[in-house]
Design an enzyme around this catalytic site. Structure first.
Site, PDB file in Angstrom:
ATOM      1  N   ARG A 258     -33.245 -41.015  16.967  1.00 31.04           N
ATOM      2  CA  ARG A 258     -32.661 -40.943  18.309  1.00 31.04           C
ATOM      3  C   ARG A 258     -33.128 -42.176  19.081  1.00 31.04           C
ATOM      4  O   ARG A 258     -34.296 -42.260  19.443  1.00 31.04           O
ATOM      5  CB  ARG A 258     -33.099 -39.646  18.985  1.00 31.04           C
ATOM      6  CG  ARG A 258     -33.026 -39.674  20.497  1.00 31.04           C
ATOM      7  CD  ARG A 258     -33.096 -38.309  21.145  1.00 31.04           C
ATOM      8  NE  ARG A 258     -34.355 -37.597  20.995  1.00 31.04           N
ATOM      9  CZ  ARG A 258     -35.492 -37.881  21.638  1.00 31.04           C
ATOM     10  NH1 ARG A 258     -35.556 -38.911  22.452  1.00 31.04           N
ATOM     11  NH2 ARG A 258     -36.566 -37.136  21.451  1.00 31.04           N
ATOM     12  N   HIS A 262     -34.294 -37.934  24.922  1.00 35.83           N
ATOM     13  CA  HIS A 262     -33.795 -36.628  24.474  1.00 35.83           C
ATOM     14  C   HIS A 262     -32.556 -36.237  25.278  1.00 35.83           C
ATOM     15  O   HIS A 262     -31.506 -35.937  24.728  1.00 35.83           O
ATOM     16  CB  HIS A 262     -34.875 -35.556  24.638  1.00 35.83           C
ATOM     17  CG  HIS A 262     -34.362 -34.176  24.434  1.00 35.83           C
ATOM     18  ND1 HIS A 262     -33.997 -33.707  23.201  1.00 35.83           N
ATOM     19  CD2 HIS A 262     -34.125 -33.167  25.309  1.00 35.83           C
ATOM     20  CE1 HIS A 262     -33.553 -32.462  23.322  1.00 35.83           C
ATOM     21  NE2 HIS A 262     -33.623 -32.106  24.590  1.00 35.83           N
ATOM     22  N   TYR A 271     -44.147 -40.538  25.071  1.00 37.14           N
ATOM     23  CA  TYR A 271     -44.622 -40.025  23.783  1.00 37.14           C
ATOM     24  C   TYR A 271     -44.339 -40.904  22.562  1.00 37.14           C
ATOM     25  O   TYR A 271     -44.743 -40.550  21.459  1.00 37.14           O
ATOM     26  CB  TYR A 271     -44.083 -38.616  23.551  1.00 37.14           C
ATOM     27  CG  TYR A 271     -42.570 -38.471  23.662  1.00 37.14           C
ATOM     28  CD1 TYR A 271     -41.745 -38.830  22.606  1.00 37.14           C
ATOM     29  CD2 TYR A 271     -41.979 -37.991  24.825  1.00 37.14           C
ATOM     30  CE1 TYR A 271     -40.361 -38.698  22.707  1.00 37.14           C
ATOM     31  CE2 TYR A 271     -40.600 -37.856  24.939  1.00 37.14           C
ATOM     32  CZ  TYR A 271     -39.797 -38.212  23.877  1.00 37.14           C
ATOM     33  OH  TYR A 271     -38.449 -38.091  23.973  1.00 37.14           O
TER      34      TYR A 271
HETATM   35  C1  LIG Z   1     -34.118 -21.467  21.313  1.00 38.91           C
HETATM   36  C2  LIG Z   1     -34.342 -22.726  22.074  1.00 38.91           C
HETATM   37  N1  LIG Z   1     -35.592 -23.084  22.416  1.00 38.91           N
HETATM   38  C3  LIG Z   1     -35.806 -24.200  23.126  1.00 38.91           C
HETATM   39  C4  LIG Z   1     -34.784 -25.010  23.523  1.00 38.91           C
HETATM   40  C5  LIG Z   1     -35.046 -26.274  24.353  1.00 38.91           C
HETATM   41  N2  LIG Z   1     -34.741 -27.475  23.576  1.00 38.91           N
HETATM   42  C6  LIG Z   1     -33.574 -28.124  23.718  1.00 38.91           C
HETATM   43  S1  LIG Z   1     -33.427 -29.404  22.653  1.00 38.91           S
HETATM   44  C7  LIG Z   1     -34.952 -29.131  22.004  1.00 38.91           C
HETATM   45  C8  LIG Z   1     -35.452 -30.026  20.911  1.00 38.91           C
HETATM   46  C9  LIG Z   1     -34.519 -30.049  19.742  1.00 38.91           C
HETATM   47  O1  LIG Z   1     -35.014 -30.902  18.743  1.00 38.91           O
HETATM   48  P1  LIG Z   1     -34.179 -31.161  17.426  1.00 38.91           P
HETATM   49  O2  LIG Z   1     -33.806 -29.881  16.796  1.00 38.91           O
HETATM   50  O3  LIG Z   1     -34.945 -32.116  16.591  1.00 38.91           O
HETATM   51  O4  LIG Z   1     -32.828 -31.819  17.933  1.00 38.91           O
HETATM   52  P2  LIG Z   1     -32.640 -33.191  18.699  1.00 38.91           P
HETATM   53  O5  LIG Z   1     -32.852 -32.935  20.148  1.00 38.91           O
HETATM   54  O6  LIG Z   1     -33.620 -34.150  18.147  1.00 38.91           O
HETATM   55  O7  LIG Z   1     -31.235 -33.583  18.427  1.00 38.91           O
HETATM   56  C10 LIG Z   1     -35.556 -28.047  22.629  1.00 38.91           C
HETATM   57  C11 LIG Z   1     -36.899 -27.548  22.315  1.00 38.91           C
HETATM   58  C12 LIG Z   1     -33.499 -24.602  23.158  1.00 38.91           C
HETATM   59  N3  LIG Z   1     -32.418 -25.321  23.493  1.00 38.91           N
HETATM   60  N4  LIG Z   1     -33.302 -23.471  22.446  1.00 38.91           N
END
Ligand SMILES: Cc1ncc(C[n+]2csc(CCOP(=O)(O)OP(=O)(O)O)c2C)c(N)n1
Ligand SMILES: Cc1ncc(C[n+]2csc(CCOP(=O)(O)OP(=O)(O)O)c2C)c(N)n1
Ligand SMILES: [Mg+2]
Ligand SMILES: [Mg+2]
Lengths: 361, 327, 327, 361
Positions: A258, A262, A271
């Site tokens: 990425r 975020h 970070y």
């Molecule tokens: C069940 C749940 N817990 C927490 C969140 C908050 N949240 C949104 S994105 C994220 C991180 C996701 O990381 P990843 O799966 O690696 O996807 P990326 O953002 O890197 O595309 C979190 C913790 C959420 N959307 N759903």
């Protein structure tokens, strides 16, 4: 079979294009029709521009939150090019490019991120599920779509996306296991972009690769250079073939990064280091694919310049249109809880309507 | 006509609808080959095949989540949670998706699906096998919640649930699964969702109940037969969206209300009914509307469950109390 | 004295308690290194090390479940759900275990732990980032539910939560995380769980609110300054077990009640407060107790959210309405 | 290292005793002190008798539901003998033998199944979590116990049990992954007894072994003959050693069989054949271990007869005692919701007390 050759325990990563877009694995180079290659490139280009602009709009206070895709275009466009119109797409929330490729319009995507549910009302023929915020929960939707396809003997495969962080979730486990047990036509693509907000890939799992999670479900897995559009294409194509032959789900780990924050509310400088980000710039999927097409003479620098200019305009005008769409009406907000409003909802609607008419809002 | 108990009525509703509608699929933990731990789905796999009636891994989130995908892709899933106390792992899917897909997609994707689950206490069961969790569904916009109390209504309501364009949670009072039989017509009929039933008309007090509590109320009436109290008993049948009109009209007539439910009291379903009634019929109230419910504790294991359950004597006492209050 | 907003008060509560109590550990998604997406836990990892303050995999069930194990084995976990809308995957652990371990083991195993989560709307966020889910905790025996509305109370209540022998759900009104600052004492103090606060005394009507709604009520009062209505405003602060006495006494005095909350109406927290008041103060009521709440729909995305949110003008109107009703 | 030697992908199953209790793998035979061997055997014997009687009591309408253990004694006693007093046990619901070994009394166990929470109030020193009904949810409790042990530098390892069916659950995935990421001292034992109520092992996962699920978490896994007490002992011992060395969790799949019904409410004849059950009788863990001890002259047929008689009496008298304990008081039912009853609870308690005193119940 690629999935055997690149069994994740062998610790090999499937790659076809190098960082400069040169083919380094001639035998695996797919023969994709020129018009498809062009559509792939165009979508990636549009996705990239939309992405950059969306962040700008947000910084200008015109857009709400937005989850950037930059750097992950290959991991989305390669697989989508391997699908046919029949196939379904179940996204997480960082798949703008994939959605564009499968027919969601840029206007709809902007409308969604602009904070309007109408942005998720895709055109009738579009087989894409809406942006799915609760991490991991889309995987069982995909399994269900695929189960329905299977028993109704529809010629459909379902592609589901998830992030590296998402693989820790129970919903990921249950969905993929369900699909495997019923041998449904489904392909799960992990976009391992190394971060889950501020949490590094290492905190998602102690496993050396995420592809090896496939072994837990008795399905094939593979690690792919996720910034290599061709590698993603061939891996997905093989997975789709398996699915159509009734061999069940496959798991693809796309190793990518990425490049942006975020979401627009995030500050990645807290970070992660600039060096880390810089190093990944070398592997830019758009540059690699562009060079490939330049080499193949499917595009020229001039045609690309024109395309960029066109898309810049398109993105600006599309967003302007979305911005002009304004607020959502009270009726729209009440109308979609059930097919028909319940008496209580009607009462609440009428009360609010009266209030808003007399007092404004 | 056929003489059925509630469990058989569930089975018959599934069977008759599956015969009419090839898009219906039925699944859940142990719901396929053996036909469910209560045998609610017995015989269906044999009749309709393993593609349409099947066992699944123990994974409630995937059960609900996959039903969403199936509903979007042309099927009509009727899934079973083995006990309502085990629906929690699937609750994320229910709240964040089942209740929302229509609204989220502005009605592009709708979810005609049914989630069945046995609920309630009084069966001397292990922990997590006796809860009454109506509130957790009734509070969520986008869900409908139906609870039958008789075989006739079970058959008619479950059919309506399966024909509903929106998701329906169907909670079955397992305590009376086999408690009694009732004649039900062979021909197709339905009972509408959203309509309460005046089981016994009366004029001194309105008693609202549902599921297994309807029978407890009826038993209570026998205890006060000679009290010269005219009780109107209403079986709510649909908890959400509930039939405000029938209840409010009744209380306008009787001036008194008692809600009886198995769920714990605080922030429970009775509160909404009481609050609604006093919003809509305040000036008709002759006494404070009351709730007779389980206390605010975890359902005890069987050797203490009697402290938790509502008995007809309590109901009778409460009715007497309320009626004795001066207007 | 220090001038803090609510977010800073959360941080300070954690910091000061962790200094005093080495058994406290703090974790959640992104809660470690970067200090949480709202920075509620910022600086804590640096001060207390990675063993005590850390990031975890995205897995709410494991977050809650591991906290249970830690609490049993000598630690006092204070975990964060990133948004209340994402607590659902952990809800199974919350209901079936957090709320029950004490009772299940007849107090052999108790769970001194805190589950923090930002909640509520009005921040123009994505789906699942704006819900108000009080009912889903308040209805479960064995849980306590606390919601502060000021920096002072946040600091005092979160400390109480961490010192409580039982599990506490601590919901933080994120909309006012940074809305205003307040002087708070440097020395240790707590605010007791289970006690409401009469924010403004009055005699014509009682208005009960909590979290971000307290300020909306205060704003509403400005709109009716010249109406000659004496409003008693109560900040509930603890939703479960809530302070029935303060509310009932207030309504006995004023004869009128309005509950204002962000949660949707049906089967929501307001119903319980209304039902309780009319059970306990029926003969004192001069008008029907009312609820001003969100409508029974999914929280709209930002471009439609204004239809969902409660504004001070609505509150003002409602107060006028209720007071205008003849006794 | 056994976990390397028996890497699940090698499709080998660790076995030391054959069906007759002969040592077939001399090099792996552990040297367990005689008194420990005896305690193991005694607990298994008590467990077996308690099990059979519990079903009888239930059939007589004296016991409530009960979840039989018969056939799974080795998968529980082997591992428990490898633990020390410091170590924790987080059970599912079919671990009567393991619980007995770790100090839960038979009276408590009967009291629990008899429907009284007091049965889960184990003695102070007993480090066993109560019977855990929601499938899979105990795994993260175990991870939390182990995390606390780790950072408080306590010399403790946590053993967690789960069934084959339970491995499909998201709670299993999240708990084990959490433990692995933090490298906590934990051992997860899957009792693969081939059935989850009426649902066969094949529906739990498409994976050929459940042990290979370890690969998804980057931890070692092993398949063990779960009816072989010694094999279960040595596998667990090695896992515990790894845990104590800070090497994190291990996963053990015990291949075993549920000889009885799922619970006393279940009729297995509906879904499985008598032949299948008969075939597993050959592998009876108690018989195998008994023969081993007979051969080692740690027990004799006479001592065993005496033991059986003693335990028969013990089980009968213990159950009688439990039966005589009667109903749970109103106070007990209210007293443990919080440390102190809330005012509302006090009111509800007083109301019910008055009601029960005047009206009876
Ligand atoms: C069940 C749940 N817990 C927490 C969140 C908050 N949240 C949104 S994105 C994220 C991180 C996701 O990381 P990843 O799966 O690696 O996807 P990326 O953002 O890197 O595309 C979190 C913790 C959420 N959307 N759903
Ligand atoms: C979350 C949850 N869903 C469903 C159940 C009902 N249930 C109890 S035992 C069981 C089967 C468990 O099978 P397995 O994990 O193989 O353990 P075994 O019974 O064979 O010991 C089920 C589905 C439950 N207890 N918890
Ligand atoms: Mg990521
Ligand atoms: Mg099993």
């Amino acid at each position: 079979m690629l999935f055997d050759q690149y069994n994740p325990l062998k610790k090999k990563v499937l790659q076809i294009l190098d960082n400069e877009g040169q083919v380094i694995n001639k035998t695996l180079e797919p023969s994709i029709p020129d018009d498809v290659l062009l559509k792939m490139y165009q979508t990636m280009t549009l996705g990239r521009i939309a992405d950059i602009k969306a962040i700008q709009f947000q910084r200008q206070g015109r857009m709400l939150t937005y989850a950037p895709n930059m750097g992950q275009e290959a991991a989305q466009i390669g697989p989508m090019a391997a699908t046919s119109d029949n196939d379904w797409l179940a996204v997480s929330f960082r798949e703008l490019n994939a959605m564009l490729y499968k027919g969601v319009t840029l206007e709809q995507l902007f409308l969604y991120w602009y904070g309007n549910e109408a942005g998720s009302k895709y055109n009738d023929s579009v087989k894409v599920l809406p942006v799915n915020v609760p991490i991991g929960s889309q995987i069982s939707h995909a399994a269900g779509l695929a189960y329905a396809a299977k028993i109704q003997k529809k010629d459909e495969v379902v592609i589901a996306y998830i992030g590296d962080g998402g693989t820790s979730h129970g919903e990921f486990h249950e969905g993929i296991n369900f699909g495997a047990v019923f041998n449904v036509p489904m392909v799960i693509i992990i976009q391992n972009n190394h971060w889950a907000i501020s949490t590094p890939r290492a905190k998602a799992s102690k496993a050396e690769t995420l592809a090896q999670k496939a072994i837990a479900y008795g399905i094939p897995g593979i690690q792919v250079d996720g910034n290599d559009t061709l590698a993603m294409y061939v891996a997905t194509l093989e997975a789709i073939k398996r699915a159509k032959l009734g061999q069940g789900p496959s798991l693809i780990e796309a190793i990518t990064y990425r490049m942006g924050p975020h979401t627009t509310s995030d500050n990645p400088k807290i970070y992660r280091s600039d060096e880390e980000v810089e190093a990944w710039k070398e592997k830019d999927p758009l540059k690699r694919f562009k060079n490939y097409l330049l080499n193949k003479k499917i595009i020229t620098q001039a045609s690309d310049d024109a395309l960029n200019q066109e898309y810049n305009q398109l993105v600006l005008s599309t967003f302007k249109q979305v911005e002009d769409s304004g607020l959502v009406s009270l009726e729209e907000v009440f109308n979609h809880t059930y097919q028909e409003m319940t008496p209580l909802l009607k009462e609440q609607y009428n009360d609010l309507k009266k209030y808003e008419e007399t007092e404004g809002r | 006509m056929a003489l059925l108990n509630i469990l058989e009525a569930v089975n018959k509703a599934l069977e008759t609808e599956m015969q009419k509608d090839p898009s219906i699929v039925v699944y859940g933990e142990d719901a396929g080959f053996e036909g469910g731990v209560f045998r609610a789905t017995a015989g269906l796999q044999k009749q309709f095949g393993v593609d349409r009636v099947f066992d699944v891994p123990i994974a409630e989130a995937a059960i609900v989540g996959s039903a969403i995908g199936m509903a979007i892709n042309g099927l009509k899933p009727v899934v079973e949670m083995q006990f309502s106390g085990f629906m929690f792992p699937g609750y994320n899917q229910i709240v964040t998706h089942v209740a929302r897909f229509r609204n989220r997609s502005r009605s592009k994707y709708t979810l005609p699906l049914v989630i069945r689950m046995p609920y309630g206490g009084g069966v001397k069961a292990l922990e997590h096998h006796s809860e009454s969790l109506e509130t957790l569904f009734a509070h969520i916009p986008g869900l409908k919640l139906v609870i039958p109390s008789t075989p006739y209504d079970t058959l008619g309501l479950l059919r309506s649930a399966m024909r509903d364009p929106d998701p329906v949670i169907f909670m079955e009072p397992k305590r009376i699964y086999r408690a009694f039989k009732q004649e039900v017509p062979d021909e197709d009929y339905t009972v509408p969702i959203g309509k309460a039933k005046v089981v016994i008309p009366g004029k001194d007090i309105t008693v609202v109940a549902w599921g297994a509590m309807v029978r407890e109320v009826e038993s209570a009436l026998k205890l006060i037969e000679n009290d010269n109290i005219s009780v109107e008993v209403i079986d709510l049948r649909t908890i959400a969206p509930f039939d405000r009109e029938t209840i409010v009209e009744s209380v306008k007539k009787t001036g008194r209300l008692l809600v009886v439910h198995e769920a714990v009291k605080s922030f429970g379903p009775g509160a909404e009914i009481v609050a609604t009634v006093q919003e809509k019929a305040f000036y008709y109230l002759a006494a404070a509307p009351k709730r007779l419910t389980a206390p605010d504790i975890t359902v005890p294991l069987p050797k203490g469950e009697h402290h938790f359950m509502i008995d007809p004597k309590q109901i009778a006492l409460e009715i007497r109390n309320i009626v004795s209050m001066k207007a």
